[in-house]
Design a protein around this motif. Sequence first.
Motif, PDB file in Angstrom:
ATOM      1  N   ASN A  29     -10.025   1.671   3.795  1.00  0.00           N
ATOM      2  CA  ASN A  29      -9.420   0.340   3.828  1.00  0.00           C
ATOM      3  C   ASN A  29      -8.647   0.021   2.553  1.00  0.00           C
ATOM      4  O   ASN A  29      -8.852  -1.003   1.919  1.00  0.00           O
ATOM      5  CB  ASN A  29     -10.474  -0.737   4.108  1.00  0.00           C
ATOM      6  CG  ASN A  29     -11.115  -0.540   5.451  1.00  0.00           C
ATOM      7  OD1 ASN A  29     -10.431  -0.358   6.447  1.00  0.00           O
ATOM      8  ND2 ASN A  29     -12.427  -0.526   5.492  1.00  0.00           N
ATOM      9  N   TYR A  30      -7.771   0.932   2.193  1.00  0.00           N
ATOM     10  CA  TYR A  30      -6.930   0.732   1.021  1.00  0.00           C
ATOM     11  C   TYR A  30      -5.916  -0.375   1.315  1.00  0.00           C
ATOM     12  O   TYR A  30      -5.202  -0.317   2.314  1.00  0.00           O
ATOM     13  CB  TYR A  30      -6.208   2.036   0.651  1.00  0.00           C
ATOM     14  CG  TYR A  30      -5.169   1.844  -0.417  1.00  0.00           C
ATOM     15  CD1 TYR A  30      -5.540   1.651  -1.740  1.00  0.00           C
ATOM     16  CD2 TYR A  30      -3.821   1.826  -0.109  1.00  0.00           C
ATOM     17  CE1 TYR A  30      -4.589   1.453  -2.722  1.00  0.00           C
ATOM     18  CE2 TYR A  30      -2.859   1.633  -1.083  1.00  0.00           C
ATOM     19  CZ  TYR A  30      -3.249   1.441  -2.391  1.00  0.00           C
ATOM     20  OH  TYR A  30      -2.299   1.245  -3.358  1.00  0.00           O
ATOM     21  N   ARG A  33       0.209  -4.507  -1.301  1.00  0.00           N
ATOM     22  CA  ARG A  33       1.074  -5.560  -0.762  1.00  0.00           C
ATOM     23  C   ARG A  33       1.891  -5.100   0.441  1.00  0.00           C
ATOM     24  O   ARG A  33       2.440  -5.909   1.165  1.00  0.00           O
ATOM     25  CB  ARG A  33       1.979  -6.119  -1.847  1.00  0.00           C
ATOM     26  CG  ARG A  33       2.978  -5.137  -2.367  1.00  0.00           C
ATOM     27  CD  ARG A  33       3.758  -5.735  -3.516  1.00  0.00           C
ATOM     28  NE  ARG A  33       4.855  -4.865  -3.860  1.00  0.00           N
ATOM     29  CZ  ARG A  33       5.913  -5.253  -4.491  1.00  0.00           C
ATOM     30  NH1 ARG A  33       6.028  -6.510  -4.841  1.00  0.00           N
ATOM     31  NH2 ARG A  33       6.861  -4.403  -4.778  1.00  0.00           N
ATOM     32  N   PHE A  34       1.970  -3.798   0.650  1.00  0.00           N
ATOM     33  CA  PHE A  34       2.766  -3.270   1.748  1.00  0.00           C
ATOM     34  C   PHE A  34       1.968  -3.042   3.025  1.00  0.00           C
ATOM     35  O   PHE A  34       2.493  -3.177   4.118  1.00  0.00           O
ATOM     36  CB  PHE A  34       3.419  -1.937   1.353  1.00  0.00           C
ATOM     37  CG  PHE A  34       4.296  -2.044   0.148  1.00  0.00           C
ATOM     38  CD1 PHE A  34       5.507  -2.707   0.213  1.00  0.00           C
ATOM     39  CD2 PHE A  34       3.900  -1.496  -1.059  1.00  0.00           C
ATOM     40  CE1 PHE A  34       6.317  -2.817  -0.905  1.00  0.00           C
ATOM     41  CE2 PHE A  34       4.705  -1.594  -2.175  1.00  0.00           C
ATOM     42  CZ  PHE A  34       5.912  -2.260  -2.108  1.00  0.00           C
ATOM     43  N   ALA A  35       0.715  -2.626   2.873  1.00  0.00           N
ATOM     44  CA  ALA A  35      -0.015  -2.172   4.055  1.00  0.00           C
ATOM     45  C   ALA A  35      -1.509  -2.084   3.784  1.00  0.00           C
ATOM     46  O   ALA A  35      -1.962  -2.183   2.647  1.00  0.00           O
ATOM     47  CB  ALA A  35       0.489  -0.793   4.462  1.00  0.00           C
ATOM     48  N   GLU A  36      -2.232  -1.855   4.875  1.00  0.00           N
ATOM     49  CA  GLU A  36      -3.629  -1.427   4.784  1.00  0.00           C
ATOM     50  C   GLU A  36      -3.670  -0.043   5.411  1.00  0.00           C
ATOM     51  O   GLU A  36      -3.121   0.176   6.491  1.00  0.00           O
ATOM     52  CB  GLU A  36      -4.555  -2.347   5.558  1.00  0.00           C
ATOM     53  CG  GLU A  36      -5.993  -1.857   5.487  1.00  0.00           C
ATOM     54  CD  GLU A  36      -6.872  -2.345   6.620  1.00  0.00           C
ATOM     55  OE1 GLU A  36      -7.835  -1.624   6.928  1.00  0.00           O
ATOM     56  OE2 GLU A  36      -6.591  -3.403   7.189  1.00  0.00           O
ATOM     57  N   ILE A  37      -4.284   0.881   4.698  1.00  0.00           N
ATOM     58  CA  ILE A  37      -4.437   2.239   5.210  1.00  0.00           C
ATOM     59  C   ILE A  37      -5.922   2.433   5.475  1.00  0.00           C
ATOM     60  O   ILE A  37      -6.755   2.235   4.584  1.00  0.00           O
ATOM     61  CB  ILE A  37      -3.893   3.276   4.213  1.00  0.00           C
ATOM     62  CG1 ILE A  37      -2.390   3.030   3.989  1.00  0.00           C
ATOM     63  CG2 ILE A  37      -4.154   4.692   4.719  1.00  0.00           C
ATOM     64  CD1 ILE A  37      -1.768   3.863   2.907  1.00  0.00           C
ATOM     65  N   ARG A  75       5.171   0.894   7.174  1.00  0.00           N
ATOM     66  CA  ARG A  75       4.249   0.226   6.248  1.00  0.00           C
ATOM     67  C   ARG A  75       3.241   1.211   5.666  1.00  0.00           C
ATOM     68  O   ARG A  75       2.937   1.160   4.473  1.00  0.00           O
ATOM     69  CB  ARG A  75       3.537  -0.933   6.960  1.00  0.00           C
ATOM     70  CG  ARG A  75       4.445  -2.127   7.187  1.00  0.00           C
ATOM     71  CD  ARG A  75       3.682  -3.344   7.689  1.00  0.00           C
ATOM     72  NE  ARG A  75       2.948  -3.105   8.931  1.00  0.00           N
ATOM     73  CZ  ARG A  75       3.477  -3.163  10.143  1.00  0.00           C
ATOM     74  NH1 ARG A  75       4.760  -3.450  10.307  1.00  0.00           N
ATOM     75  NH2 ARG A  75       2.728  -2.963  11.214  1.00  0.00           N
ATOM     76  N   VAL A  76       2.721   2.112   6.496  1.00  0.00           N
ATOM     77  CA  VAL A  76       1.767   3.117   6.008  1.00  0.00           C
ATOM     78  C   VAL A  76       2.444   4.008   4.957  1.00  0.00           C
ATOM     79  O   VAL A  76       1.860   4.320   3.918  1.00  0.00           O
ATOM     80  CB  VAL A  76       1.178   3.950   7.162  1.00  0.00           C
ATOM     81  CG1 VAL A  76       0.408   5.156   6.645  1.00  0.00           C
ATOM     82  CG2 VAL A  76       0.273   3.081   8.030  1.00  0.00           C
ATOM     83  N   CYS A  77       3.682   4.384   5.204  1.00  0.00           N
ATOM     84  CA  CYS A  77       4.419   5.227   4.243  1.00  0.00           C
ATOM     85  C   CYS A  77       4.640   4.486   2.925  1.00  0.00           C
ATOM     86  O   CYS A  77       4.479   5.065   1.848  1.00  0.00           O
ATOM     87  CB  CYS A  77       5.749   5.678   4.833  1.00  0.00           C
ATOM     88  SG  CYS A  77       5.567   6.860   6.187  1.00  0.00           S
ATOM     89  N   ARG A  81       3.063   5.553  -0.740  1.00  0.00           N
ATOM     90  CA  ARG A  81       3.832   5.681  -1.981  1.00  0.00           C
ATOM     91  C   ARG A  81       3.198   4.834  -3.088  1.00  0.00           C
ATOM     92  O   ARG A  81       3.059   5.264  -4.227  1.00  0.00           O
ATOM     93  CB  ARG A  81       5.285   5.280  -1.740  1.00  0.00           C
ATOM     94  CG  ARG A  81       6.163   5.526  -2.956  1.00  0.00           C
ATOM     95  CD  ARG A  81       7.640   5.308  -2.689  1.00  0.00           C
ATOM     96  NE  ARG A  81       7.913   3.979  -2.151  1.00  0.00           N
ATOM     97  CZ  ARG A  81       8.620   3.739  -1.061  1.00  0.00           C
ATOM     98  NH1 ARG A  81       9.136   4.734  -0.371  1.00  0.00           N
ATOM     99  NH2 ARG A  81       8.837   2.512  -0.652  1.00  0.00           N
ATOM    100  N   PHE A  82       2.789   3.620  -2.742  1.00  0.00           N
ATOM    101  CA  PHE A  82       2.148   2.731  -3.713  1.00  0.00           C
ATOM    102  C   PHE A  82       0.818   3.332  -4.178  1.00  0.00           C
ATOM    103  O   PHE A  82       0.513   3.325  -5.372  1.00  0.00           O
ATOM    104  CB  PHE A  82       1.934   1.350  -3.084  1.00  0.00           C
ATOM    105  CG  PHE A  82       1.656   0.274  -4.087  1.00  0.00           C
ATOM    106  CD1 PHE A  82       2.688  -0.351  -4.757  1.00  0.00           C
ATOM    107  CD2 PHE A  82       0.353  -0.105  -4.346  1.00  0.00           C
ATOM    108  CE1 PHE A  82       2.424  -1.346  -5.686  1.00  0.00           C
ATOM    109  CE2 PHE A  82       0.073  -1.096  -5.272  1.00  0.00           C
ATOM    110  CZ  PHE A  82       1.117  -1.724  -5.943  1.00  0.00           C
ATOM    111  N   TYR A  83       0.038   3.869  -3.249  1.00  0.00           N
ATOM    112  CA  TYR A  83      -1.252   4.499  -3.588  1.00  0.00           C
ATOM    113  C   TYR A  83      -1.039   5.635  -4.585  1.00  0.00           C
ATOM    114  O   TYR A  83      -1.770   5.755  -5.569  1.00  0.00           O
ATOM    115  CB  TYR A  83      -1.921   5.031  -2.318  1.00  0.00           C
ATOM    116  CG  TYR A  83      -3.212   5.778  -2.578  1.00  0.00           C
ATOM    117  CD1 TYR A  83      -4.435   5.106  -2.603  1.00  0.00           C
ATOM    118  CD2 TYR A  83      -3.224   7.153  -2.804  1.00  0.00           C
ATOM    119  CE1 TYR A  83      -5.623   5.782  -2.841  1.00  0.00           C
ATOM    120  CE2 TYR A  83      -4.403   7.834  -3.048  1.00  0.00           C
ATOM    121  CZ  TYR A  83      -5.598   7.138  -3.071  1.00  0.00           C
ATOM    122  OH  TYR A  83      -6.771   7.823  -3.331  1.00  0.00           O
TER     123      TYR A  83
END
Length: 118
Positions: A29-30, A33-37, A75-77, A81-83
């Motif tokens: 559950n990462y 601001r872009f997404a939840e993975i 959003r996942v991509c 990238r943020f992760y």
Amino acid sequence: MNKRKIGSEQEDRAAQFLEIEGYEILQRNYHCRFAEIDIVAKDSAGYLCFIEVKYRENGRYGAPEGVVGYGKQRRVCQGARFYMGENRLPPDVPVRFDVIFVIGNELQLVKNAFDYIS
């Protein structure tokens, strides 16, 4: 049972399945601001895998494949990238985007379910 609890239970099942398959779960559950993975893991070949978990109680309303549309993929991509930046990972780390489909009691891992979208 509410949808959030069901989703959490299915993500638990997916994480256990991945561990049995030799994956190392790095984060669940990462959020950024872009997404939840749902799951970030490393597979035995060294790939950093960003994994979406999709659940359906049964196949009555169709397979869950269609729910990972272009917008969700994008959003996942962005989240991936943020992760990688947040964790100071070099850009040459091999990355893969996988999806685990859960239909009833069956789990199916689809490796390389989609390509990176910028």
